[in-house]
Enzyme design. Structure first.
Site: not given
Ligand code: GLN
Length: 488
Positions: A79, A154, A178
């Site tokens: 990532k 994400s 995420s």
């Molecule tokens: N969807 C959640 C957010 O937007 C979690 C994102 C994540 O785990 N990086 O904060």
């Protein structure tokens, strides 16, 4: 013969050890697959093909000389939130376009030290804020099971790359879901380690009390092999723990006899997709047939997780993102004076990131700090205590990973609250700092994968991995592969 890109990481390792194929052959197969499939999926932001081939050649030589490091010669990808020395690291943001770190994140360095072949960097929501990878400043990654749908987020690029056979394994990060949620939407194994299990050094910070790097793989065993390499104390991260790292692969005994599985009533809510509930209940019944004991439990503060997370995560983000001023990292929008330059540079943040900075700054401001941030921290403790109580009765908690299967691209982009709901089942564990594994447990009537979430107490990764692995041995969901084709 099966294609090399259809192998699991464990099978590929066996093949390299048996000299059935070389790392150069394996790496070429993956580079070719990326060339064919990624124009439809858009998972990669940076491809490091030359580096990969050099490393593969070196791995073959090392193996011939008797070296057998745990990941020697295996093509992986990362990532784009993880700092990679000499390789652009954008975090999915225009504000870091062109930024080339001078050091590796600890988890990246550990993969290199274990012999990985580096394929490249993967797309993500900007600064890991999102649940669909649509918040990337650069491209929208598509779900390999249906290219009109999102891969989750994400870490959508990391999940889609493994699902579409473009890497044997990948790393992502999980702040509120995420890793687990894109794992579920793409139909692969995905682990959020406990907070402190894997070093955050070199992981571009979003919510520092929540961020956890972790692995994606085709099987639970693949995930266990990657965790083995990246886990463990790091003197460069003061929140990484000293606890010894168990042998995760040896712990995959296939045996769940006597394992106590908690089923929390708060995780089976109105509005979730009926097929998701059915598949998860069927998965729990399978584990029961294998000898586990199922116990109904309650986690009474679950409902507060979403508001608590959306105060704490943006508060931490607003502080962490203050460093992007155009002076130290990334492109500067020059306006002569300091303040105009600073302002114009920060206009490069996307809409969701700006929303979080505003929310977080407000929650932390004088006069509101106690009412919002302070209150959220207090309720976070209650959420954590729910789990502490539950883990006195059970070893593992089983829930759906996501309330729905993959949604259509564009479906939730105008409605941030709807998007936030995608993580309603993953946020509580993030706030509590415990570990969670996604394992594929079925498909809906559109052929989209469904995920089972197995949560464990902090630093019991070996327990959730053992349960997930035993479930995989009894089912074949994880062996299904998407046929990537462009429908539009
Ligand atoms: N969807 C959640 C957010 O937007 C979690 C994102 C994540 O785990 N990086 O904060």
């Amino acid at each position: 013969m099966t294609e090399l890109t259809d192998l699991t990481l464990t099978q590929a390792l066996d093949g390299l050890r048996a000299r059935t194929f070389s790392s150069v052959e394996l790496t070429r197969a993956f580079l070719e697959r990326i060339q064919q499939v990624d124009p439809l999926i858009h998972a990669f932001l940076t491809l490091t093909a030359d580096l990969a081939l050099q490393q593969a050649e070196a791995a073959d030589k090392a193996r011939a000389a008797g070296d057998d490091k745990p990941l020697l010669g295996l093509p992986l990808a990362l990532k784009d939130v993880l700092s990679t020395q000499g390789i652009e690291t954008t975090c999915g943001s225009r504000i870091l376009k062109g930024y080339v770190p001078v050091f590796n994140a600890t988890v990246v360095q550990r993969l290199y030290d274990a012999g990985m072949v580096m394929l490249g960097k993967l797309n993500m929501d900007e600064f890991a804020m999102g649940s669909s990878t649509e918040n990337s400043a650069f491209q929208i990654t598509r779900n390999p099971w249906d290219v009109e749908r999102v891969p989750g987020g994400s870490s959508g690029g990391s999940a889609a790359a493994v699902s579409a056979g473009m890497a044997l394994g990948t790393l992502g990060t999980d702040t509120g879901g995420s890793i687990r949620q894109p794992g579920a939407l793409c139909g692969i194994a995905a682990l959020k380690p406990s907070y402190g299990r894997c070093s955050r050094y070199g992981l571009v910070a979003f919510g520092s009390s929540l961020d956890c790097p972790g692995p994606f793989g085709r099987t639970v065993e693949d995930v266990a092999r990657l965790l083995q390499v990246i886990a463990g104390h790091d003197p460069l991260d003061a929140t990484s723990v000293q606890n010894p790292v168990p042998d995760y692969v040896a712990g995959l005994t296939g045996d769940v006899k006597g394992l106590r599985i908690g089923l929390p009533k708060e995780y089976f809510i109105d509005g979730m997709q009926p097929e998701v509930e059915q598949a998860v209940r069927a998965a729990v019944a399978t584990l029961e047939r294998l000898g586990a004991e199922v116990i109904e439990i309650s986690l009474p503060h679950t409902d507060y997780s979403l508001p608590v997370y959306y105060l704490i995560a943006p508060a931490e983000a607003s502080a962490n993102l203050a460093r992007y001023d155009g002076i130290r990292f990334g492109p500067r929008v020059e306006k002569g004076e300091m303040w105009p330059t600073y302002k114009a540079t920060r206009r490069q943040f996307g809409e969701e990131v700006i929303r979080r900075i505003m929310l977080g700054t407000y929650a932390l401001s004088a006069g509101y700090y106690d009412a919002y941030y302070g209150k959220a921290q207090a309720v976070r403790t209650l959420i954590k205590r729910d789990y502490d109580e539950a883990f006195k009765q059970v070893d593992v908690i089983a829930t759906p990973t996501s309330p729905t299967t993959a949604f259509k691209i564009g479906q939730n982009t105008d409605d941030p609250l709807q998007m936030y709901l995608a993580d309603v089942f993953t946020l509580p564990a993030s706030l509590a700092g415990i570990c969670g594994l996604n394992v594929p447990c079925g498909f809906d009537n559109q052929g989209l994968p469904i995920g089972l979430q197995l949560l464990g107490a902090a630093f019991t990764e070996e327990v959730v991995l053992r349960a997930g692995h035993a479930y995989e041995q009894a089912t074949d969901w994880h062996t299904r592969r998407p046929v990537v084709r462009h429908e539009a």
